[in-house]
Design a protein around this motif. Structure first.
Motif, PDB file in Angstrom:
ATOM      1  N   ALA A  81      -9.463   7.623  -9.669  1.00 46.70           N
ATOM      2  CA  ALA A  81      -8.512   8.224 -10.613  1.00 46.70           C
ATOM      3  C   ALA A  81      -7.406   7.223 -10.944  1.00 46.70           C
ATOM      4  O   ALA A  81      -6.775   6.660 -10.045  1.00 46.70           O
ATOM      5  CB  ALA A  81      -7.920   9.499 -10.019  1.00 46.70           C
ATOM      6  N   GLY A  82      -7.207   6.995 -12.218  1.00 48.03           N
ATOM      7  CA  GLY A  82      -6.139   6.108 -12.654  1.00 48.03           C
ATOM      8  C   GLY A  82      -6.442   4.623 -12.480  1.00 48.03           C
ATOM      9  O   GLY A  82      -5.599   3.784 -12.770  1.00 48.03           O
ATOM     10  N   ARG A  83      -7.612   4.310 -11.986  1.00 49.66           N
ATOM     11  CA  ARG A  83      -7.946   2.892 -11.779  1.00 49.66           C
ATOM     12  C   ARG A  83      -8.695   2.340 -12.988  1.00 49.66           C
ATOM     13  O   ARG A  83      -9.304   3.087 -13.755  1.00 49.66           O
ATOM     14  CB  ARG A  83      -8.823   2.735 -10.535  1.00 49.66           C
ATOM     15  CG  ARG A  83      -8.198   3.242  -9.251  1.00 49.66           C
ATOM     16  CD  ARG A  83      -6.986   2.417  -8.871  1.00 49.66           C
ATOM     17  NE  ARG A  83      -6.473   2.813  -7.551  1.00 49.66           N
ATOM     18  CZ  ARG A  83      -5.341   2.349  -7.025  1.00 49.66           C
ATOM     19  NH1 ARG A  83      -4.582   1.519  -7.713  1.00 49.66           N
ATOM     20  NH2 ARG A  83      -4.959   2.723  -5.827  1.00 49.66           N
TER      21      ARG A  83
END
Lengths: 551, 162
Positions: free
Chosen positions: A308-310
């Protein structure tokens, strides 16, 4: 992992002393080359094209960080600063000096390692599922049995001079990740009707010049009978296996010539007759070994989405180079030894040391080797994954290609091996260059490419979705391509699609083959599934479409 | 006179192989094939009888004869031919042969004797040129072992019986 007790330690030290004496006698001219050969082979030492090659045992692929560090140190001081991980989960050094080998073995003994029976006509290093102990589908952890087999097979008084080499693989999961069906003996941990643990026993599989898939000769063998039964198999083989022709000496040839049913009858009769004298390990001994493989002290964590968010690079790595773990909050991480400019399976001393340090910080100080020639950090907290990725990337060990076409298996080939016909390393590089676009690679999905430099099949080409075999034609290197092999799940042997091609044509032919897949695949279908559905013909036609090779 | 290693001692060999000079009362080792061809000829000799098994001979076919034999010799034509190890264990463990079990042939070298002794061979007729003193030392190269085995070498620890 297993730790040596006083007996194990005394044994490896006495083994080193024995080999030191044998080497001294050889160098002093007291042993001829022919007399020394079987002795050095049983200590992992080959004489290769350029120099001796030492094959160091990594029993069932399990290494402690301090052992990996010692391997790095040995490779740097006695070799050229790198080693080669093999399909039998071992490590090969390509340039040691013969006179140094006893010292190298002594160094290995000091960290509870050895090179015993990694070669020669004897029971070889036992291999296992690289996800042993952490796989969600596992019936039981195969490693305690592997360790017991290692000990039982080590300098076995009756079975150290067999007709030919003998390889055992053990798997504890229904999904066979250890290629056990192409081993001399494959053991599958299963539960019997009453829930008790036992083994299904497969015999007579193997690759080489006569590839054969193993036959199950016993659906359920109680654990306590493991060694009695293995001794029965080996005894029948030792007595009746062929010794007149090295190419017909593996147990698979005996099983084939007798027929699996008659072979089974002989084994069962021997098992029955030998009941009183066959070894049965004491229950306390089995428990002692099992205790070394208890689950790690995992933290109580929950699964979370580490991506997530990477960014997409990390996501790709996560998707291809990590695997689910039995314990919530953890994942297994592949250390890819398939960087695009690297020799498959090669690793430098500096990389080994860095991975050892990383394992100490994030994976209980343990590292595993896989039969696909990668390493594995088995117990990484999901919250550490991003940092682990960055570290591995800095070491060029994070190429996000596990399970894809460039995660290929390849033997060392002509560059090192005196048996090889072909420069597999060069071909590997050509394939890596042609398939260096990750998006294209991902679009192709899961493809197993396996390449051997000669028909001894160290690169397992028979069981590659795409197999490549180097052959010698009038002193030139040519390559035979086969399709449809598989070593896991549904074991199958590949079929040669036609005449061999010259070296520069291998990578283009593979590209044409996978293009056919891209055209014919249905939704979500893997290469091997499309191939099984439509058959070989469309692939065969295209492979030779542009550059018909001379027969 | 030939010397052999018997129970870890270098001793003069009282036995003769067929073809060597021997009187009717001497201890004689006869190839199994000869014994099968003409059993009466050998059984009626006055001296002790031994039989020599070639690598491909089936030891079970000798089982009935064992009570009449004082010695069984097993051939190791080269160090790589390991069939005789199985023959030795079968004779000792399955048919409880208690006489002299002797390894003979070019394969009986110092680097094999530890395994031979563990398979039940209590007599070693070393290959030509082998140094008996070195072979005696080789019997003591290891003082531990993983498997059960014959008591021919002195071990302080073994695994499966632990």
């Amino acid at each position: 992992m297993y730790r040596y007790d006083e007996l194990d330690q005394a044994f490896v030290e006495q083994r080193v002393a024995e080999f030191r004496d044998q080497t001294r006698r050889y160098l002093a001219g007291e042993l001829s080359e022919d007399q020394f050969r079987p002795l050095r082979l049983r200590n992992g030492l080959y004489i290769q094209r350029h120099a001796p090659m030492l094959r160091i045992a990594i029993p069932y692929g399990l290494l402690a960080s301090h052992q990996l560090r010692r391997l790095a140190d040995i490779a740097r001081r006695y070799d050229r600063g790198y080693g080669h991980f093999t399909t039998r989960q071992n490590l090969q050094l390509n340039w040691p000096a013969l006179a140094d080998v006893p010292d190298i073995l002594a160094e290995l003994a000091s960290v509870q390692m050895h090179a015993i029976q990694t070669s020669g006509n004897c029971v070889r290093n036992v291999t296992a599922d690289h996800l042993a102990g952490i796989a969600r589908d596992e019936v039981d952890d195969p490693r305690p049995y592997c360790e017991l087999i290692r000990q039982w097979a080590t300098l076995h008084p009756e079975f150290t001079y067999l007709p030919r080499k003998f390889k055992i693989a053990v798997t504890g999961s229904p999904e066979d990740r250890a290629a056990s069906e192409v081993h001399d003996v494959g053991l599958h941990l299963v539960r019997g009707d009453d829930g008790a643990l036992g083994f299904a026993v497969l015999v007579g599989g193997g690759l080489g010049r006569t590839p054969i898939i193993g036959t199950c000769i016993r659906e359920f063998l109680p654990l306590s009978e493991l060694f009695a039964y293995l001794e029965a198999i080996l005894r029948v083989y030792n007595r009746f296996g062929r010794r007149d022709n090295i190419h017909k000496a593996r147990i698979k040839i005996l099983v084939k010539s007798l027929g699996a049913e008659r072979f089974r009858e002989q084994v069962e009769a021997e098992w029955e007759a030998g009941r009183e004298s066959a070894p049965h390990p004491a229950a306390a001994e089995v428990e002692r070994v099992r205790a070394f493989f208890r689950p790690q002290r995992y933290e109580t964590l929950e699964d979370f989405d580490a991506t997530a968010g990477r960014d997409s690079a990390f996501r790709a790595w996560y998707r291809y180079n990590t695997r689910p773990h039995r314990v919530p909050g953890y994942r297994a991480v592949f250390v890819s030894l398939k960087a695009h400019a690297a020799v498959p399976g090669d690793m430098s001393s500096a990389q080994m040391e860095a991975v050892a340090a990383l394992a100490e910080r994030v994976s209980f100080g343990l590292v595993r080797t896989t039969h696909t020639q990668n390493l594995l950090l088995a117990d990484v907290r999901q919250r550490d994954l991003f940092d682990v990725w960055r570290e591995l990337a800095a070491l060029e060990l994070a190429t996000p290609n596990i399970g894809t076409l460039t995660d290929m298996i390849a033997c060392p080939g002509l560059d090192f091996c005196s048996l090889a016909n072909a420069g597999t390393i060069k071909v590997a590089r050509q394939i890596q260059q042609r398939f260096d676009d990750l998006d294209y690679l991902y679009d192709l999905g899961e493809i197993e490419l396996k390449m051997s430099g000669c028909m001894n099949a160290c690169g397992h080409h028979h069981v590659g979705h795409i197999g490549v075999l180097g052959v010698d034609k009038h002193g030139e290197e040519w390559y035979q391509i086969s399709l449809g092999g598989s070593a896991n799940g549904r074991t199958a042997l590949g079929e040669v699609i036609g005449p061999s091609v010259p070296q520069h044509e291998v990578a283009p032919a593979i590209e044409r083959i996978v293009e056919v897949y891209r055209e014919l695949r249905e939704d979500g279908e893997r290469f091997i599934d499309t191939l099984r559905r439509v058959g070989h013909d469309p692939f065969r036609e295209r492979a030779y479409a542009l550059h018909p090779a001379a027969a | 006179m030939r010397c052999i290693l018997r129970q870890r001692e270098l001793v003069a060999d009282p036995w003769r192989h067929l073809g060597e000079e021997a009187g009717d009362g001497d201890s004689l080792i006869v190839p199994f094939a000869q014994l099968r061809t003409d059993p009466q000829r050998w059984r009626t000799r006055s001296g002790p009888l031994g039989v020599r098994l070639a690598p491909a001979d089936r030891a079970e076919e000798l089982a009935a004869e064992l009570p009449r034999l004082s010695l069984v010799a097993v051939e190791f034509p080269n160090p790589g031919d390991g069939r005789g190890y199985t023959t030795g264990r079968l004779l000792r463990e399955r048919w409880r042969f208690a006489g002299e079990l002797r390894a003979v042939g070019a394969g009986v070298r110092q680097d094999q004797v530890f395994l031979l002794a563990r398979c039940g061979f209590d007599a070693l007729e070393l290959a030509e040129g082998e140094d008996p003193a070195a072979a005696l030392r080789a019997l003591q190269r290891y003082d531990v072992a993983y498997q059960p085995g014959a008591p021919g070498v002195a071990l302080r620890r073994q695994r499966f019986f632990a």
